[in-house]
Design a protein around this motif. Structure first.
Motif, PDB file in Angstrom:
ATOM      1  N   MET A 165       0.847  -1.186   0.000  1.00 33.10           N
ATOM      2  CA  MET A 165       0.000   0.000   0.000  1.00 33.10           C
ATOM      3  C   MET A 165       0.883   1.236   0.000  1.00 33.10           C
ATOM      4  O   MET A 165       1.829   1.349   0.765  1.00 33.10           O
ATOM      5  N   LEU A 166       0.530   2.161  -0.877  1.00 33.82           N
ATOM      6  CA  LEU A 166       1.283   3.400  -1.021  1.00 33.82           C
ATOM      7  C   LEU A 166       0.380   4.540  -0.571  1.00 33.82           C
ATOM      8  O   LEU A 166      -0.766   4.622  -0.994  1.00 33.82           O
ATOM      9  N   GLU A 167       0.907   5.414   0.284  1.00 34.09           N
ATOM     10  CA  GLU A 167       0.129   6.585   0.714  1.00 34.09           C
ATOM     11  C   GLU A 167       0.803   7.831   0.183  1.00 34.09           C
ATOM     12  O   GLU A 167       1.996   8.039   0.401  1.00 34.09           O
ATOM     13  N   VAL A 168       0.021   8.666  -0.501  1.00 31.43           N
ATOM     14  CA  VAL A 168       0.581   9.906  -1.014  1.00 31.43           C
ATOM     15  C   VAL A 168      -0.506  10.975  -1.037  1.00 31.43           C
ATOM     16  O   VAL A 168      -1.604  10.752  -1.545  1.00 31.43           O
ATOM     17  N   GLY A 169      -0.198  12.131  -0.464  1.00 26.57           N
ATOM     18  CA  GLY A 169      -1.139  13.251  -0.462  1.00 26.57           C
ATOM     19  C   GLY A 169      -2.532  12.866   0.006  1.00 26.57           C
ATOM     20  O   GLY A 169      -3.523  13.349  -0.535  1.00 26.57           O
ATOM     21  N   GLY A 170      -2.634  11.974   0.970  1.00 18.71           N
ATOM     22  CA  GLY A 170      -3.933  11.568   1.495  1.00 18.71           C
ATOM     23  C   GLY A 170      -4.594  10.445   0.722  1.00 18.71           C
ATOM     24  O   GLY A 170      -5.611   9.898   1.153  1.00 18.71           O
ATOM     25  N   ALA A 171      -4.043  10.074  -0.428  1.00 18.29           N
ATOM     26  CA  ALA A 171      -4.601   8.947  -1.197  1.00 18.29           C
ATOM     27  C   ALA A 171      -3.903   7.650  -0.800  1.00 18.29           C
ATOM     28  O   ALA A 171      -2.727   7.664  -0.414  1.00 18.29           O
ATOM     29  N   ARG A 172      -4.656   6.557  -0.878  1.00 15.59           N
ATOM     30  CA  ARG A 172      -4.071   5.236  -0.556  1.00 15.59           C
ATOM     31  C   ARG A 172      -4.300   4.289  -1.721  1.00 15.59           C
ATOM     32  O   ARG A 172      -5.421   4.089  -2.155  1.00 15.59           O
ATOM     33  N   ILE A 173      -3.206   3.739  -2.202  1.00 14.18           N
ATOM     34  CA  ILE A 173      -3.252   2.884  -3.393  1.00 14.18           C
ATOM     35  C   ILE A 173      -2.666   1.525  -3.044  1.00 14.18           C
ATOM     36  O   ILE A 173      -1.610   1.441  -2.425  1.00 14.18           O
ATOM     37  N   LEU A 174      -3.371   0.490  -3.481  1.00 11.40           N
ATOM     38  CA  LEU A 174      -2.879  -0.865  -3.262  1.00 11.40           C
ATOM     39  C   LEU A 174      -2.330  -1.386  -4.587  1.00 11.40           C
ATOM     40  O   LEU A 174      -2.955  -1.195  -5.634  1.00 11.40           O
ATOM     41  N   ILE A 175      -1.156  -1.993  -4.539  1.00  8.91           N
ATOM     42  CA  ILE A 175      -0.628  -2.644  -5.741  1.00  8.91           C
ATOM     43  C   ILE A 175      -0.729  -4.137  -5.500  1.00  8.91           C
ATOM     44  O   ILE A 175      -0.052  -4.695  -4.652  1.00  8.91           O
ATOM     45  N   ASP A 176      -1.654  -4.796  -6.213  1.00 11.28           N
ATOM     46  CA  ASP A 176      -1.946  -6.224  -6.096  1.00 11.28           C
ATOM     47  C   ASP A 176      -2.585  -6.567  -4.748  1.00 11.28           C
ATOM     48  O   ASP A 176      -2.450  -5.815  -3.774  1.00 11.28           O
ATOM     49  N   CYS A 177      -3.294  -7.687  -4.722  1.00 10.72           N
ATOM     50  CA  CYS A 177      -3.914  -8.159  -3.483  1.00 10.72           C
ATOM     51  C   CYS A 177      -4.049  -9.667  -3.609  1.00 10.72           C
ATOM     52  O   CYS A 177      -5.117 -10.197  -3.889  1.00 10.72           O
ATOM     53  N   GLY A 178      -2.911 -10.345  -3.444  1.00 15.12           N
ATOM     54  CA  GLY A 178      -2.853 -11.768  -3.778  1.00 15.12           C
ATOM     55  C   GLY A 178      -3.098 -12.706  -2.615  1.00 15.12           C
ATOM     56  O   GLY A 178      -3.282 -12.290  -1.475  1.00 15.12           O
ATOM     57  N   MET A 179      -3.102 -13.977  -2.958  1.00 16.02           N
ATOM     58  CA  MET A 179      -3.320 -15.026  -1.971  1.00 16.02           C
ATOM     59  C   MET A 179      -1.990 -15.631  -1.557  1.00 16.02           C
ATOM     60  O   MET A 179      -1.076 -15.729  -2.372  1.00 16.02           O
ATOM     61  N   PHE A 180      -1.910 -16.038  -0.303  1.00 14.00           N
ATOM     62  CA  PHE A 180      -0.770 -16.839   0.137  1.00 14.00           C
ATOM     63  C   PHE A 180      -0.979 -18.243  -0.407  1.00 14.00           C
ATOM     64  O   PHE A 180      -2.076 -18.793  -0.299  1.00 14.00           O
ATOM     65  N   GLN A 181       0.053 -18.828  -0.999  1.00 15.64           N
ATOM     66  CA  GLN A 181      -0.055 -20.176  -1.525  1.00 15.64           C
ATOM     67  C   GLN A 181       1.048 -21.043  -0.963  1.00 15.64           C
ATOM     68  O   GLN A 181       2.159 -20.580  -0.770  1.00 15.64           O
ATOM     69  N   GLY A 182       0.720 -22.306  -0.694  1.00 15.44           N
ATOM     70  CA  GLY A 182       1.721 -23.233  -0.170  1.00 15.44           C
ATOM     71  C   GLY A 182       1.053 -24.229   0.747  1.00 15.44           C
ATOM     72  O   GLY A 182       0.009 -24.773   0.412  1.00 15.44           O
ATOM     73  N   SER A 183       1.635 -24.442   1.930  1.00 13.96           N
ATOM     74  CA  SER A 183       1.088 -25.423   2.864  1.00 13.96           C
ATOM     75  C   SER A 183      -0.228 -24.911   3.448  1.00 13.96           C
ATOM     76  O   SER A 183      -0.563 -23.734   3.335  1.00 13.96           O
ATOM     77  N   ARG A 184      -0.977 -25.804   4.091  1.00 17.54           N
ATOM     78  CA  ARG A 184      -2.228 -25.443   4.763  1.00 17.54           C
ATOM     79  C   ARG A 184      -2.030 -24.301   5.752  1.00 17.54           C
ATOM     80  O   ARG A 184      -2.834 -23.376   5.823  1.00 17.54           O
ATOM     81  N   ALA A 185      -0.908 -24.380   6.497  1.00 16.26           N
ATOM     82  CA  ALA A 185      -0.635 -23.366   7.526  1.00 16.26           C
ATOM     83  C   ALA A 185      -0.473 -21.991   6.889  1.00 16.26           C
ATOM     84  O   ALA A 185      -1.010 -20.993   7.382  1.00 16.26           O
ATOM     85  N   ILE A 186       0.245 -21.932   5.778  1.00 15.63           N
ATOM     86  CA  ILE A 186       0.446 -20.656   5.086  1.00 15.63           C
ATOM     87  C   ILE A 186      -0.885 -20.145   4.546  1.00 15.63           C
ATOM     88  O   ILE A 186      -1.222 -18.967   4.656  1.00 15.63           O
ATOM     89  N   GLU A 187      -1.695 -21.072   3.985  1.00 12.96           N
ATOM     90  CA  GLU A 187      -2.942 -20.649   3.351  1.00 12.96           C
ATOM     91  C   GLU A 187      -3.972 -20.151   4.366  1.00 12.96           C
ATOM     92  O   GLU A 187      -4.879 -19.403   4.013  1.00 12.96           O
ATOM     93  N   GLN A 188      -3.797 -20.559   5.635  1.00 11.92           N
ATOM     94  CA  GLN A 188      -4.702 -20.049   6.661  1.00 11.92           C
ATOM     95  C   GLN A 188      -4.589 -18.536   6.822  1.00 11.92           C
ATOM     96  O   GLN A 188      -5.528 -17.881   7.235  1.00 11.92           O
ATOM     97  N   ASP A 189      -3.424 -17.996   6.487  1.00 17.62           N
ATOM     98  CA  ASP A 189      -3.222 -16.549   6.597  1.00 17.62           C
ATOM     99  C   ASP A 189      -4.169 -15.758   5.689  1.00 17.62           C
ATOM    100  O   ASP A 189      -4.409 -14.579   5.910  1.00 17.62           O
TER     101      ASP A 189
END
Ligand code: ZN
Length: 446
Positions: A1-25
């Motif tokens: 997330m980038l904050e500039v001049g009061g605006a907030r921009i997200l670059i990508d919003c992906g999934m955690f992939q791998g073991s069950r434990a990681i995917e719980q995140d």
């Protein structure tokens, strides 16, 4: 997330992939309130970049999602498949829990197809490559071809706050040079700050042409022995790349003219249709094929198996066929049926052309297991197993360094999207820039 001049921009919003434990995140709260995000800039359609967008929307995000047209189309395919898997998984866990008499909280999927519908509505503006666009007050974005998968982009952000300007470049995932179908990555523009991926920051890839020759040789050998060739295939990019090389091999006489190829994956078939709709993303060779009204992904002996019955019918073919099916790591999907039919046959071959994570069926077969368990049945591995390494969609260390070099001498470089040791090794190769390896949740003042 980038904050500039009061605006907030997200670059990508992906999934955690791998073991069950990681995917719980994936189910955890975001480190911010989704409702305060002004817009999301999406680099490409892989699940580890777009996979949690529906969750972001379900939790209050209402801004624009900006991506290239090809990325938007592929993201729809990826997210619908993901929602379907989430819903199935929740049903399965609910069934298991229902045997337990104690009061249990309801088991809900991470998100549903309805959440995906609401997400797709937010793809309101489309990015064109090399076209500077204002995304919010004080922020201009330029999407540059990343050469990774169809529609993929690096994003240059020009920020302005209190008359101060900065150029921040996000690599997204970077492709490798000389791949078929899509163009090579664009030259990187100069930037003050670079945020870059490091998936293969510690190694060099094998060359592509010898890998293609190896694939052709395996097909010839296997057919000569009367067997079939199985290729566990990722639905996006790799499947289309293989179709491209098979078509080229047949057209050039390196492969039998009448050979039968089965693409047994509804997802790969849909992805191929999306590829056909975006010739604007092709490199010169593929564009020329398309302009000549030749289908870069089709040929006479190709059969598309969408329905389960089509898939089962393939079992009747004893030899002389190439069968491509998902999933690429053999963790699920139709490839498991074909493996059950073929692994015990010494006249057949299995060719792995992609990454296989530890603990997956693909990895066990590659590592030389004598027997494997599929659908409750113990099966001896008698088939010839090949791993062909030259088909990567990611830049290797040399290419990452070259790309970074094009950005000039950025003040700062943030390394992301890699294993920690890989990032540390890659960091030692960068000079004339301050390098950071951000931890999750960490903030930096630029
Ligand atoms: Zn990717």
């Amino acid at each position: 997330m980038l904050e500039v001049g009061g605006a907030r921009i997200l670059i990508d919003c992906g999934m955690f992939q791998g073991s069950r434990a990681i995917e719980q995140d994936n189910a955890e709260e975001f480190d911010f309130d989704p409702a305060v995000i002004d817009c999301v800039l999406l680099t490409h359609a892989h699940l580890d970049h777009c996979g949690r967008l529906p969750l972001l929307v379900a939790r209050g995000f209402r801004g624009d999602i900006i991506a290239t047209a090809a990325t938007r189309d592929l993201t729809e395919l990826i997210l619908r498949d993901s929602a379907h898997l989430q819903e199935e998984d929740a049903r399965y866990r609910a069934q298991r829990k229902s045997h337990d008499r104690r009061e249990q909280p309801a088991i809900k999927p991470l998100y549903t197809n309805d959440d995906v519908d609401r997400t797709l509505e937010l793809f309101r503006s489309t990015a064109r490559y090399d076209h500077r666009m204002q995304v919010t007050r004080g922020v201009h974005a330029t999407f540059l071809d990343a050469g990774h998968i169809l529609g993929s982009a690096c994003i240059l952000l020009e920020l302005e706050e209190d008359r101060e300007k900065q150029r921040v470049l996000f690599s997204g995932d970077l492709g490798s040079n000389g791949r078929p179908i899509i163009r090579d990555p664009s030259r990187a523009p100069w930037a003050d700050v670079v945020v870059m991926e490091t998936t293969y920051g510690d190694r060099s890839h094998k060359a592509l042409q010898p890998s293609v020759a190896e694939l052709y040789a395996v097909i010839h050998d296997t057919f000569a022995h009367g067997g079939n060739v199985l290729i566990p295939t990722f639905a996006l990019e790799r499947a289309q790349e293989l179709l491209y090389f098979l078509r080229e091999g047949i057209a050039g006489g390196q492969l039998p003219r009448k050979m039968q190829v089965f693409l047994d994956s509804p997802m790969a078939i849909s992805a191929t249709e999306i590829f056909r709709r975006h010739p604007d993303c092709y490199d010169r060779e593929t564009a020329a094929l398309f302009a000549g009204e030749r289908d870069p992904f089709g040929f006479d002996g190709l059969h598309l198996a969408r329905l389960a019955d089509d898939s089962r019918a393939i079992n009747r073919i004893a030899g002389g066929a190439v069968i491509m099916a998902g999933s690429g790591m053999c963790t699920g999907g139709r490839i498991r049926h074909h493996l059950r039919q073929h692994l015990w046959r010494s006249d057949s071959s299995v060719v792995f052309v992609g990454f296989a994570a530890a603990g997956t069926l693909a990895r066990r077969i590659i590592d030389g297991a004598e027997t494997v368990r599929i659908h409750g049945e113990e099966i001896r591995v008698e088939a010839n197993v090949h791993t062909i390494g030259g088909f990567s969609a990611h830049a290797d260390q040399e290419e990452l360094l070259a790309w970074h070099g094009q950005t000039g001498d950025p003040k700062r470089t943030f390394l992301v999207h890699g294993e920690h040791e890989v990032m540390q090794k890659f960091a030692t190769r960068l000079t004339n820039t301050q390098v950071d390896l951000p931890a999750r949740g960490e903030s930096f003042e630029l």
